[in-house]
Scaffold this motif. Structure first.
Motif, PDB file in Angstrom:
ATOM      1  N   ALA A 183       0.835  -1.210   0.000  1.00 18.55           N
ATOM      2  CA  ALA A 183       0.000   0.000   0.000  1.00 18.55           C
ATOM      3  C   ALA A 183       0.867   1.257   0.000  1.00 18.55           C
ATOM      4  CB  ALA A 183      -0.924  -0.007   1.211  1.00 18.55           C
ATOM      5  N   THR A 184       1.955   1.221   0.778  1.00 23.92           N
ATOM      6  CA  THR A 184       2.891   2.355   0.802  1.00 23.92           C
ATOM      7  C   THR A 184       3.466   2.613  -0.589  1.00 23.92           C
ATOM      8  OG1 THR A 184       3.521   1.939   3.107  1.00 23.92           O
ATOM      9  CG2 THR A 184       5.062   3.219   1.782  1.00 23.92           C
ATOM     10  N   LEU A 185       3.880   1.536  -1.254  1.00 24.48           N
ATOM     11  CA  LEU A 185       4.454   1.678  -2.597  1.00 24.48           C
ATOM     12  C   LEU A 185       3.435   2.223  -3.592  1.00 24.48           C
ATOM     13  CD1 LEU A 185       6.737  -1.434  -3.213  1.00 24.48           C
ATOM     14  CD2 LEU A 185       7.403   0.920  -2.781  1.00 24.48           C
ATOM     15  N   LYS A 186       2.193   1.750  -3.497  1.00 30.56           N
ATOM     16  CA  LYS A 186       1.142   2.223  -4.402  1.00 30.56           C
ATOM     17  C   LYS A 186       0.946   3.735  -4.257  1.00 30.56           C
ATOM     18  CE  LYS A 186      -1.778  -1.858  -5.058  1.00 30.56           C
ATOM     19  NZ  LYS A 186      -3.107  -2.465  -4.796  1.00 30.56           N
ATOM     20  N   ILE A 187       0.913   4.196  -3.021  1.00 27.15           N
ATOM     21  CA  ILE A 187       0.738   5.629  -2.753  1.00 27.15           C
ATOM     22  C   ILE A 187       1.942   6.418  -3.287  1.00 27.15           C
ATOM     23  CG2 ILE A 187       0.554   7.363  -0.917  1.00 27.15           C
ATOM     24  CD1 ILE A 187      -0.894   5.130   0.725  1.00 27.15           C
ATOM     25  N   PHE A 188       3.130   5.860  -3.078  1.00 26.83           N
ATOM     26  CA  PHE A 188       4.371   6.516  -3.523  1.00 26.83           C
ATOM     27  C   PHE A 188       4.389   6.660  -5.048  1.00 26.83           C
ATOM     28  CE2 PHE A 188       8.970   5.872  -4.732  1.00 26.83           C
ATOM     29  CZ  PHE A 188       9.385   7.167  -4.405  1.00 26.83           C
ATOM     30  N   PHE A 189       4.064   5.575  -5.761  1.00 20.72           N
ATOM     31  CA  PHE A 189       4.100   5.627  -7.224  1.00 20.72           C
ATOM     32  C   PHE A 189       2.955   6.474  -7.790  1.00 20.72           C
ATOM     33  CE2 PHE A 189       7.130   2.148  -6.875  1.00 20.72           C
ATOM     34  CZ  PHE A 189       8.021   2.471  -7.894  1.00 20.72           C
ATOM     35  N   SER A 190       1.836   6.532  -7.099  1.00 18.16           N
ATOM     36  CA  SER A 190       0.746   7.426  -7.522  1.00 18.16           C
ATOM     37  C   SER A 190       1.182   8.877  -7.399  1.00 18.16           C
ATOM     38  CB  SER A 190      -0.502   7.187  -6.665  1.00 18.16           C
ATOM     39  OG  SER A 190      -1.037   5.913  -6.919  1.00 18.16           O
ATOM     40  N   TYR A 191       1.930   9.166  -6.333  1.00 13.95           N
ATOM     41  CA  TYR A 191       2.475  10.519  -6.129  1.00 13.95           C
ATOM     42  C   TYR A 191       3.450  10.861  -7.258  1.00 13.95           C
ATOM     43  CZ  TYR A 191       5.950  13.867  -4.386  1.00 13.95           C
ATOM     44  OH  TYR A 191       6.830  14.909  -4.267  1.00 13.95           O
ATOM     45  N   LEU A 192       4.345   9.919  -7.591  1.00 14.11           N
ATOM     46  CA  LEU A 192       5.329  10.157  -8.662  1.00 14.11           C
ATOM     47  C   LEU A 192       4.640  10.398 -10.000  1.00 14.11           C
ATOM     48  CD1 LEU A 192       7.995   7.388  -7.856  1.00 14.11           C
ATOM     49  CD2 LEU A 192       8.115   9.826  -7.285  1.00 14.11           C
ATOM     50  N   GLU A 193       3.562   9.659 -10.240  1.00 10.75           N
ATOM     51  CA  GLU A 193       2.817   9.816 -11.490  1.00 10.75           C
ATOM     52  C   GLU A 193       2.115  11.179 -11.531  1.00 10.75           C
ATOM     53  OE1 GLU A 193      -0.206   7.036 -14.123  1.00 10.75           O
ATOM     54  OE2 GLU A 193      -0.470   7.097 -11.945  1.00 10.75           O
ATOM     55  N   PHE A 194       1.502  11.552 -10.403  1.00 14.01           N
ATOM     56  CA  PHE A 194       0.792  12.832 -10.329  1.00 14.01           C
ATOM     57  C   PHE A 194       1.746  14.006 -10.535  1.00 14.01           C
ATOM     58  CE2 PHE A 194      -0.883  16.484  -7.970  1.00 14.01           C
ATOM     59  CZ  PHE A 194      -2.148  16.601  -8.532  1.00 14.01           C
ATOM     60  N   GLU A 195       2.953  13.876  -9.970  1.00 14.31           N
ATOM     61  CA  GLU A 195       3.958  14.937 -10.091  1.00 14.31           C
ATOM     62  C   GLU A 195       4.707  14.876 -11.422  1.00 14.31           C
ATOM     63  OE1 GLU A 195       4.598  17.428  -7.956  1.00 14.31           O
ATOM     64  OE2 GLU A 195       2.957  16.755  -6.652  1.00 14.31           O
ATOM     65  N   GLU A 196       4.313  13.912 -12.277  1.00 12.00           N
ATOM     66  CA  GLU A 196       4.908  13.725 -13.610  1.00 12.00           C
ATOM     67  C   GLU A 196       6.400  13.410 -13.545  1.00 12.00           C
ATOM     68  OE1 GLU A 196       3.846  17.172 -15.897  1.00 12.00           O
ATOM     69  OE2 GLU A 196       1.753  16.561 -16.069  1.00 12.00           O
ATOM     70  N   ILE A 197       6.794  12.747 -12.455  1.00 13.17           N
ATOM     71  CA  ILE A 197       8.181  12.279 -12.328  1.00 13.17           C
ATOM     72  C   ILE A 197       8.350  11.003 -13.143  1.00 13.17           C
ATOM     73  CG2 ILE A 197       9.890  11.370 -10.678  1.00 13.17           C
ATOM     74  CD1 ILE A 197       8.511  13.267  -8.579  1.00 13.17           C
ATOM     75  N   ILE A 198       7.269  10.200 -13.183  1.00 15.04           N
ATOM     76  CA  ILE A 198       7.251   9.005 -14.037  1.00 15.04           C
ATOM     77  C   ILE A 198       6.064   9.114 -14.990  1.00 15.04           C
ATOM     78  CG2 ILE A 198       8.390   7.499 -12.355  1.00 15.04           C
ATOM     79  CD1 ILE A 198       5.618   6.348 -11.666  1.00 15.04           C
ATOM     80  N   VAL A 199       6.208   8.491 -16.146  1.00 13.55           N
ATOM     81  CA  VAL A 199       5.121   8.500 -17.138  1.00 13.55           C
ATOM     82  C   VAL A 199       4.225   7.297 -16.944  1.00 13.55           C
ATOM     83  CG1 VAL A 199       4.567   8.451 -19.602  1.00 13.55           C
ATOM     84  CG2 VAL A 199       6.545   9.770 -18.798  1.00 13.55           C
ATOM     85  N   ASN A 200       4.846   6.140 -16.734  1.00 11.24           N
ATOM     86  CA  ASN A 200       4.092   4.892 -16.588  1.00 11.24           C
ATOM     87  C   ASN A 200       4.206   4.362 -15.160  1.00 11.24           C
ATOM     88  OD1 ASN A 200       3.368   4.722 -19.401  1.00 11.24           O
ATOM     89  ND2 ASN A 200       5.505   4.174 -19.807  1.00 11.24           N
ATOM     90  N   ASN A 201       3.080   4.257 -14.505  1.00  9.20           N
ATOM     91  CA  ASN A 201       3.038   3.711 -13.148  1.00  9.20           C
ATOM     92  C   ASN A 201       3.083   2.186 -13.236  1.00  9.20           C
ATOM     93  OD1 ASN A 201       2.394   2.840 -10.552  1.00  9.20           O
ATOM     94  ND2 ASN A 201       0.903   4.461 -10.210  1.00  9.20           N
ATOM     95  N   PRO A 202       4.154   1.532 -12.727  1.00 10.19           N
ATOM     96  CA  PRO A 202       4.281   0.071 -12.863  1.00 10.19           C
ATOM     97  C   PRO A 202       3.150  -0.704 -12.185  1.00 10.19           C
ATOM     98  CG  PRO A 202       5.904   0.936 -11.319  1.00 10.19           C
ATOM     99  CD  PRO A 202       5.275   2.119 -11.986  1.00 10.19           C
ATOM    100  N   PHE A 203       2.481  -0.083 -11.209  1.00  9.78           N
ATOM    101  CA  PHE A 203       1.392  -0.770 -10.524  1.00  9.78           C
ATOM    102  C   PHE A 203       0.177  -0.973 -11.432  1.00  9.78           C
ATOM    103  CE2 PHE A 203       3.587  -0.097  -6.529  1.00  9.78           C
ATOM    104  CZ  PHE A 203       3.194  -1.217  -5.800  1.00  9.78           C
TER     105      PHE A 203
END
Length: 304
Positions: free
Chosen positions: A70-90
């Protein structure tokens, strides 16, 4: 990745204003993930890396695994929202973890009676009603009485302020998890009398601190002190199990359910945000039904 984790934690602290306990859990989980993956570039993490990490997590309990994912999901959602990553691996990973059903430990009426008996006998054995030993036993009686009569958490008990108790000691207002407020009627006269006696004996310190339960130094009683008290009383009552204040909460809910109380009322009394959490007690009740039919089933009287 280190910089992204730092930014995420800052976001959780300042913008989301999450509790220090949640922040600490996020930091621990993300540090563990970073050490396992050993990638400097967050963008390089894909579903295969996640799957490897999930396999590594399999050594932990299911509850811990769910939290870390759950922590990782929240972290990667944050990265996606901030446009740090394009594709969320989750988005390319499906994982479902079912918790093991762990039935809560409870005390029987006989065991609770024995604990209360120990306290009340100790009170009657103290002749000097002005001594601290007498005041302490009065307070300890109130602690156990309230734990059992209300099902409150130990944190809620220790943070109970005198301003949140009505004049007759028949209603208490609880500030629960997530600052959710609930009221619990205190209907048993023995419990009411125990609370009144505690207030009377610690009046000066209560007025100064504003908390109902006070320790020897005149400070609010700590959660650890309550845990040690419960542990000692269980030992004196010859209960050969690990008993904590939370076991009184489980016992309160289970015994109410066995008396046919509506589960939604129990949910409100316990301060559960979801009925799903309260439903664990229905499994305890089913176990009791099985035990009853095993020992008392009228079919057992017919030997054919």
């Amino acid at each position: 990745m280190t910089n992204h984790i730092i930014a995420f934690i800052f976001h959780c602290k300042v913008e989301k204003k999450l509790s220090s306990k949640t922040i600490k859990a996020y930091e621990t989980d993300l540090r563990q993930f970073k050490d396992f993956i050993n990638f400097k570039d967050t963008k390089s993490i894909g579903k295969e890396e996640l799957k490897s990490y999930f396999l590594y997590l399999s050594k932990f309990s299911k509850k811990t695994i769910k939290r870390k994912i759950a922590t990782l999901k929240i972290f990667f959602s944050y990265l996606e929202f901030e446009e740090i990553i394009v594709n969320n691996p989750f988005r390319k990973v499906r994982i479902k973890i079912k918790d093991d059903l762990i039935l809560p430990k409870i005390l029987s009426i006989g065991e609770i009676t024995e604990i209360l008996k120990i306290l009340y006998i100790s009170k009657n054995d103290i002749s000097n009603t002005k001594s601290y030993a007498y005041k302490e036993i009065i307070r300890n009686i109130a602690v156990i009485e309230l734990l059992f009569a209300s099902g409150i958490r130990v944190s809620e008990l220790c943070s109970l302020r005198i301003s949140n108790i009505d004049n007759n000691f028949s209603l208490i207002k609880i500030q629960g998890k997530g600052n959710k407020e609930r009221t619990i009627p205190i209907t048993n006269s023995a419990t009411q009398n125990a609370l009144k006696a505690t207030h009377s004996n610690f009046k000066k310190s209560i007025r100064k601190q504003s908390y109902l339960f006070i320790n020897r130094l005149g400070n609010p009683l700590s959660e650890q002190s309550v845990r040690l008290l419960v542990k000692r009383l269980a030992k004196e009552a010859k209960i050969d199990r690990n008993i904590t204040p939370h076991v009184f909460r489980h016992s309160f809910a289970t015994l109410l359910l066995e008396e046919d109380a509506d589960i939604r009322y129990i949910q409100h009394l316990l301060g559960h945000s979801s009925i799903m959490v309260t439903q664990i007690y229905t499994h305890v009740n089913e176990r009791k039904k099985t035990e009853l039919l095993t020992s008392k089933n009228p079919r057992n009287l017919i030997f054919i």
